[in-house]
Design a protein around this motif. Structure first.
Motif, short mmCIF file in Angstrom:
data_model
loop_
_atom_site.label_atom_id
_atom_site.label_comp_id
_atom_site.label_asym_id
_atom_site.label_seq_id
_atom_site.Cartn_x
_atom_site.Cartn_y
_atom_site.Cartn_z
N PHE A 109 0.84 -1.21 0.00
CA PHE A 109 0.00 0.00 0.00
C PHE A 109 0.87 1.26 0.00
CE2 PHE A 109 -2.26 -3.40 2.25
CZ PHE A 109 -3.37 -3.53 1.44
N THR A 110 1.68 1.37 -1.03
CA THR A 110 2.61 2.50 -1.13
C THR A 110 1.94 3.86 -0.97
OG1 THR A 110 4.08 1.20 -2.55
CG2 THR A 110 4.36 3.59 -2.59
N PRO A 111 0.75 4.11 -1.57
CA PRO A 111 0.12 5.43 -1.41
C PRO A 111 -0.19 5.79 0.05
CG PRO A 111 -0.87 4.24 -3.24
CD PRO A 111 0.00 3.26 -2.51
N PHE A 112 -0.27 4.77 0.90
CA PHE A 112 -0.60 5.02 2.30
C PHE A 112 0.63 5.33 3.16
CE2 PHE A 112 -4.62 3.35 1.04
CZ PHE A 112 -5.54 3.81 1.98
N ARG A 113 1.79 5.36 2.55
CA ARG A 113 2.99 5.67 3.34
C ARG A 113 3.02 7.15 3.75
NH1 ARG A 113 7.01 1.93 3.79
NH2 ARG A 113 6.85 0.08 2.45
N TYR A 114 2.26 7.98 3.05
CA TYR A 114 2.24 9.42 3.36
C TYR A 114 0.81 9.89 3.57
CZ TYR A 114 7.12 9.61 1.93
OH TYR A 114 8.47 9.41 1.85
N TYR A 115 0.66 10.85 4.46
CA TYR A 115 -0.63 11.51 4.69
C TYR A 115 -0.37 13.00 4.76
CZ TYR A 115 -5.02 12.87 6.92
OH TYR A 115 -6.22 13.45 7.21
N GLN A 116 -0.93 13.72 3.79
CA GLN A 116 -0.75 15.17 3.74
C GLN A 116 -2.10 15.83 3.53
OE1 GLN A 116 2.21 15.78 0.66
NE2 GLN A 116 3.91 15.52 2.08
N ARG B 36 4.59 10.61 7.67
CA ARG B 36 5.05 9.42 6.93
C ARG B 36 4.91 8.20 7.83
NH1 ARG B 36 10.23 7.23 6.51
NH2 ARG B 36 11.09 9.02 7.58
N SER C 95 1.44 16.77 7.69
CA SER C 95 2.26 15.99 6.76
C SER C 95 3.02 14.94 7.57
CB SER C 95 3.25 16.90 6.03
OG SER C 95 4.09 16.15 5.17
#
Length: 239
Positions: A42-49, A56, A54
């Motif tokens: 779930f690569t897109p879930f590695r970051y939350y902005q 990781r 912001s």
């Protein structure tokens, strides 16, 4: 005599089916638990902005925690959970210290991740602002992800991060063919109860004290909640 032979054969077939199903479930849990980085899928879930925040995410295991991370977990648990547990906290804290470092414990660590401005890399490790502790286990013979902790620092709460993390946990559960996500919430933690029941549409499980025996449930300070993905298991985990 023929009838008895048929009954005996049917019992053997049924027993074989039960054993095969149990073996399949055990293998599912073993395979899921053996993965050290569930974020890999779930690569897109590695970051939350979002909402001015912001962060990781990183994966971790209970038996590989550094001393600073252990201390951080203990401190944040005390900040967030001492009040809801009340007089039960000293005993509960000892239990959580043991749970924290178990080999089967899986973690998602949340770190601040300032957007790169040319002077540094977005991969630079910022301070930790929260964590999720979960495990793959059996509840009533159902393979589940059991959420032990979702803890965020007060300053990053109310920004959608908790919902984001729960969506990720549910995706991890589905990816690994678990039948449900389950968790325990203190009744005194009204904000958490509202978050799971109203915002995320979890339900009070059939194995929660208030469902098992409503007369003695008043003595229990917690409820067990669940979100079941497989209709086969709803009859077991939901009322």
């Amino acid at each position: 005599m023929e009838s008895k032979r048929v009954q005996s054969r049917d019992k053997k077939v049924k027993r074989k089916e039960i054993l095969e199903k149990k073996k399949t479930i055990d293998e599912l849990i073993k395979a899921a638990s053996s993965q050290l980085d569930h974020l890999h899928s779930f690569t897109p879930f590695r970051y939350y902005q979002r909402n001015g925040l912001s962060v990781r995410l990183e994966s971790g295991c209970g038996d590989k925690l550094s001393s600073p991370v252990k201390q951080y977990i203990q401190n944040l648990l005390m900040v967030n959970m001492e009040a809801p547990y009340g007089s039960e906290w000293p005993t509960e804290e000892k239990s959580k210290r043991r749970e924290m470092v178990a080999p089967e414990a899986r973690y998602l660590f949340v770190r601040e991740a300032p957007i790169a401005d040319g002077n540094g890399s977005a991969e630079d490790k910022g301070p930790m602002v929260g964590f999720v502790h979960y495990r793959f286990t059996l509840e009533e013979e159902v393979p589940v992800v059991y959420l032990y902790e979702l803890q965020l620092e007060p300053r990053v709460q109310g920004k959608g991060l908790g919902k984001f993390l729960m969506q990720l946990i549910e995706l991890i559960a589905r990816k690994n063919r678990m039948g449900a996500v389950m968790l325990t919430v203190q009744k005194a933690n009204l904000s958490a109860m509202n978050f799971y029941l109203s915002k995320l549409r979890y339900v009070i499980s059939s194995i929660s004290p208030s469902r098992v025996d409503p007369l003695t449930a008043v003595e229990k300070s917690y409820e067990i909640l669940c979100k079941v993905f497989d209709d086969e298991y709803k009859a077991v985990l939901e009322v």
